[in-house]
Design an enzyme around this catalytic site. Structure first.
Site, PDB file in Angstrom:
ATOM      1  N   ASP A  10       0.833  -1.211   0.000  1.00 41.25           N
ATOM      2  CA  ASP A  10       0.000   0.000   0.000  1.00 41.25           C
ATOM      3  C   ASP A  10       0.864   1.255   0.000  1.00 41.25           C
ATOM      4  OD1 ASP A  10      -2.540  -1.385   0.241  1.00 41.25           O
ATOM      5  OD2 ASP A  10      -2.016  -1.801   2.325  1.00 41.25           O
ATOM      6  N   THR A  16      -3.160   2.477  -2.999  1.00 43.83           N
ATOM      7  CA  THR A  16      -4.294   2.067  -2.169  1.00 43.83           C
ATOM      8  C   THR A  16      -4.350   2.795  -0.835  1.00 43.83           C
ATOM      9  OG1 THR A  16      -2.863   0.236  -1.644  1.00 43.83           O
ATOM     10  CG2 THR A  16      -4.769  -0.261  -3.026  1.00 43.83           C
ATOM     11  N   LYS A  44      -0.286   4.116   8.399  1.00 45.74           N
ATOM     12  CA  LYS A  44       0.451   3.464   7.321  1.00 45.74           C
ATOM     13  C   LYS A  44       1.336   2.358   7.871  1.00 45.74           C
ATOM     14  CE  LYS A  44       0.256   7.183   3.994  1.00 45.74           C
ATOM     15  NZ  LYS A  44       1.011   8.186   3.223  1.00 45.74           N
ATOM     16  N   ARG A  48      -4.863  -3.752  10.562  1.00 50.34           N
ATOM     17  CA  ARG A  48      -6.245  -3.274  10.639  1.00 50.34           C
ATOM     18  C   ARG A  48      -6.695  -3.113  12.094  1.00 50.34           C
ATOM     19  NH1 ARG A  48     -10.066  -7.260   7.731  1.00 50.34           N
ATOM     20  NH2 ARG A  48      -8.401  -7.049   6.197  1.00 50.34           N
ATOM     21  N   LYS A  75     -15.133  -1.499   8.041  1.00 51.02           N
ATOM     22  CA  LYS A  75     -14.033  -0.787   7.359  1.00 51.02           C
ATOM     23  C   LYS A  75     -13.525  -1.611   6.182  1.00 51.02           C
ATOM     24  CE  LYS A  75      -9.658   0.300   6.352  1.00 51.02           C
ATOM     25  NZ  LYS A  75      -8.637  -0.559   5.735  1.00 51.02           N
ATOM     26  N   SER A 113       4.025  -6.826   3.639  1.00 55.99           N
ATOM     27  CA  SER A 113       2.926  -5.883   3.880  1.00 55.99           C
ATOM     28  C   SER A 113       2.140  -6.234   5.134  1.00 55.99           C
ATOM     29  CB  SER A 113       1.986  -5.915   2.667  1.00 55.99           C
ATOM     30  OG  SER A 113       0.756  -5.294   2.971  1.00 55.99           O
ATOM     31  N   ALA A 114       1.566  -5.224   5.762  1.00 51.88           N
ATOM     32  CA  ALA A 114       0.708  -5.453   6.929  1.00 51.88           C
ATOM     33  C   ALA A 114      -0.710  -5.835   6.511  1.00 51.88           C
ATOM     34  CB  ALA A 114       0.649  -4.187   7.786  1.00 51.88           C
ATOM     35  N   SER A 115      -1.026  -5.629   5.246  1.00 49.33           N
ATOM     36  CA  SER A 115      -2.401  -5.831   4.780  1.00 49.33           C
ATOM     37  C   SER A 115      -2.766  -7.306   4.653  1.00 49.33           C
ATOM     38  CB  SER A 115      -2.584  -5.171   3.412  1.00 49.33           C
ATOM     39  OG  SER A 115      -3.844  -5.513   2.880  1.00 49.33           O
ATOM     40  N   LYS A 144       4.824  -3.988  12.073  1.00 56.72           N
ATOM     41  CA  LYS A 144       5.873  -2.978  11.893  1.00 56.72           C
ATOM     42  C   LYS A 144       5.660  -1.897  12.965  1.00 56.72           C
ATOM     43  CE  LYS A 144       5.422  -3.651   6.879  1.00 56.72           C
ATOM     44  NZ  LYS A 144       4.983  -3.054   5.605  1.00 56.72           N
ATOM     45  N   GLU A 168       9.608   1.260   1.245  1.00 61.71           N
ATOM     46  CA  GLU A 168       8.527   1.548   2.201  1.00 61.71           C
ATOM     47  C   GLU A 168       8.031   2.990   2.118  1.00 61.71           C
ATOM     48  OE1 GLU A 168       6.435   0.947   4.504  1.00 61.71           O
ATOM     49  OE2 GLU A 168       6.746  -1.149   4.998  1.00 61.71           O
ATOM     50  N   ASP A 169       6.744   3.184   2.359  1.00 59.54           N
ATOM     51  CA  ASP A 169       6.196   4.551   2.411  1.00 59.54           C
ATOM     52  C   ASP A 169       5.772   4.940   3.822  1.00 59.54           C
ATOM     53  OD1 ASP A 169       3.948   2.815   2.536  1.00 59.54           O
ATOM     54  OD2 ASP A 169       2.655   4.484   1.946  1.00 59.54           O
TER      55      ASP A 169
HETATM   56  C1  G1P Z   1      -4.233  -2.839   6.962  1.00 56.53           C
HETATM   57  C2  G1P Z   1      -4.979  -1.605   7.525  1.00 56.53           C
HETATM   58  C3  G1P Z   1      -4.655  -0.333   6.757  1.00 56.53           C
HETATM   59  C4  G1P Z   1      -3.155  -0.179   6.628  1.00 56.53           C
HETATM   60  C5  G1P Z   1      -2.609  -1.389   5.904  1.00 56.53           C
HETATM   61  C6  G1P Z   1      -1.109  -1.252   5.678  1.00 56.53           C
HETATM   62  O1  G1P Z   1      -4.772  -3.291   5.753  1.00 56.53           O
HETATM   63  O2  G1P Z   1      -6.370  -1.781   7.535  1.00 56.53           O
HETATM   64  O3  G1P Z   1      -5.225   0.789   7.362  1.00 56.53           O
HETATM   65  O4  G1P Z   1      -2.836   1.013   5.927  1.00 56.53           O
HETATM   66  O5  G1P Z   1      -2.873  -2.540   6.676  1.00 56.53           O
HETATM   67  O6  G1P Z   1      -0.673  -2.012   4.606  1.00 56.53           O
HETATM   68  P1  G1P Z   1      -5.897  -4.447   5.561  1.00 56.53           P
HETATM   69  O7  G1P Z   1      -5.415  -5.717   6.189  1.00 56.53           O
HETATM   70  O8  G1P Z   1      -7.122  -3.932   6.189  1.00 56.53           O
HETATM   71  O9  G1P Z   1      -5.956  -4.552   4.052  1.00 56.53           O
HETATM   72 MG    MG Z   2       2.576   1.224   2.891  1.00 57.49          MG
END
Ligand code: G1P
Ligand code: MG
Length: 216
Positions: A10, A16, A44, A48, A75, A113-115, A144, A168-169
């Protein structure tokens, strides 16, 4: 010596970060308070769950576990509405050039990524084949700035952490890379990403010479 390259998703590969922001802002507004772009910097690179905890702290809101879980779902559903329409046009400038360059050099590439939505997004924009390993919010226990996500990626790529480069951003992401003893490259505002080893506004500024230097 083999060098490994780890990309955040992201705000680095795809645009995103703005959709995450809009989805969090919608929730904040529903709960009766504002959520600014500046506050969004704290989100960032953050999971979540942790994002929602911070959001509720910002709004001074107490929630039961049930409510908390419902807001997490809400969300994500709002966020998913934005990304279902996503295609390759949302890839950030020159990301394909850099991925192609590294692939031609046979440098292994991972996602860190954390997402939890990382894989379907990479699939949607057609970049999944570049990645030897995907480490995302489904694989990590520590967020992170903990280095866990990048250390797992390095293990998967079979490259020593010191020989990995992270793009990374997020402030937390740069700290995670530094904590992993990796080379950290900030993509975005250098005044925000002050702890990065190198800074670029975006990949269009990153020359082949610079990339060759990283590979050397
Ligand atoms: C999650 C967070 C989101 C954050 C992102 C970072 O993503 O919800 O706010 O910016 O990690 O990569 P999600 O798992 O909801 O896609
Ligand atoms: Mg990012």
């Amino acid at each position: 010596m083999k060098k490994g390259f780890i990309f955040d998703l992201d705000g680095v590969i795809v645009d995103t970060a703005k959709y995450h922001y809009l989805a969090w802002k919608k929730l904040a507004n529903e709960l009766g308070f504002e959520f600014t772009l500046q506050q969004n910097e704290l989100f960032k690179g953050v999971s979540r769950k942790r994002c929602l905890e911070i959001l509720l702290e910002l709004g001074n809101i107490q929630a039961s576990q049930e409510q908390f879980d419902r807001w997490m779902i809400e969300k994500n559903e709002d966020y998913l509405k934005y990304i279902t329409k996503m295609d390759a046009s949302e890839i950030l400038p020159d990301v394909p050039r850099v991925l192609e360059f590294l692939k031609n050099k046979k440098a292994p590439i991972a996602l860190g990524s954390a997402s939890k939505n990382a894989k379907p997004i990479l699939e949607k924009v057609g970049l999944l084949p570049y990645f030897e390993s995907i480490v995302d919010g489904n694989n990590v226990t520590k967020a992170k700035p903990d280095p866990e996500v990048f250390l797992i990626a390095a293990t998967n790529l079979q490259v020593a952490p010191q020989d990995c480069v992270v793009f990374e951003d997020a402030v937390a992401g740069i700290q995670a890379a530094n904590n992993a003893q990796m080379t950290s490259i900030g993509i975005g505002d250098a005044n925000t990403l002050t702890e990065a080893n190198y800074n670029f506004n975006d990949f269009t500024e990153m020359t082949d010479d610079f990339l060759n230097g990283l590979l050397a």
